[in-house]
Motif scaffolding. Sequence first.
Motif, mmCIF file in Angstrom:
data_model
loop_
_atom_site.group_PDB
_atom_site.id
_atom_site.type_symbol
_atom_site.label_atom_id
_atom_site.label_comp_id
_atom_site.label_asym_id
_atom_site.label_seq_id
_atom_site.Cartn_x
_atom_site.Cartn_y
_atom_site.Cartn_z
ATOM 1 N N LEU A 77 0.822 -1.212 0.000
ATOM 2 C CA LEU A 77 0.000 0.000 0.000
ATOM 3 C C LEU A 77 0.853 1.257 0.000
ATOM 4 C CD1 LEU A 77 -2.954 -0.776 2.443
ATOM 5 C CD2 LEU A 77 -2.932 -0.851 -0.045
ATOM 6 N N SER A 78 1.922 1.264 0.774
ATOM 7 C CA SER A 78 2.750 2.470 0.832
ATOM 8 C C SER A 78 3.377 2.771 -0.531
ATOM 9 C CB SER A 78 3.818 2.340 1.911
ATOM 10 O OG SER A 78 4.708 1.286 1.591
ATOM 11 N N VAL A 79 3.804 1.735 -1.249
ATOM 12 C CA VAL A 79 4.383 1.940 -2.586
ATOM 13 C C VAL A 79 3.316 2.449 -3.550
ATOM 14 C CG1 VAL A 79 5.473 0.775 -4.546
ATOM 15 C CG2 VAL A 79 6.161 0.195 -2.217
ATOM 16 N N LEU A 80 2.130 1.828 -3.519
ATOM 17 C CA LEU A 80 1.044 2.240 -4.423
ATOM 18 C C LEU A 80 0.592 3.673 -4.120
ATOM 19 C CD1 LEU A 80 -1.056 -1.057 -4.459
ATOM 20 C CD2 LEU A 80 0.388 -0.162 -6.294
ATOM 21 N N ARG A 81 0.554 4.030 -2.840
ATOM 22 C CA ARG A 81 0.154 5.381 -2.440
ATOM 23 C C ARG A 81 1.189 6.402 -2.917
ATOM 24 N NH1 ARG A 81 -0.743 4.696 3.167
ATOM 25 N NH2 ARG A 81 -2.930 4.272 2.940
#
Length: 179
Positions: free
Chosen positions: A43-47
Amino acid sequence: MPRKTAETLSQTQRLILTHAAQHPKQRVLCPDTIKPPTFRASLSVLRTRGLIVDMPHAEGKLGRQACLIITAEGRAAIGITPPAPAAPEEPVGSAPPSGADEKPQRSKQALLIALLSQPDGATLEALATATHWLPHTTRAALTRLRQRGLAILTVRAAGVSTRYKLAEQSLVASAEAMA
């Protein structure tokens, strides 16, 4: 083996985005096949890449909550074209279109009550088939109806399947409950 660039997605990231694109509200939820720590790390990468964003969510039992949704860039990254713009909404006072393929939305509990209200009642098999439940789930639903105060009669006869039907005084109560 080719090096991973900032443009490519991992298999996990692609799965998360595909799962979100298939959700009716475009929400990002953890697929069953991904472990929660891996999901949170992705999620952190996608965000950061702008493929998902935080959106305020309505008030819930736990207060104000935020949810993640997929962006147009996220859909494009997995090869899904953005959805077509929605048709203009009808005026509030207009009547809904009448179509032959429309079915009224009814709960399964209301369906059970309708089947039990028939003059002959219904068998457990008929109730389970109509609701797409297993027999033990159907019996549990009958118990919940009894707990709500409906009088359900059990009619047993030799050589015939057991039938369940609403008692006469319950027919009035069930009509009020369905309204």
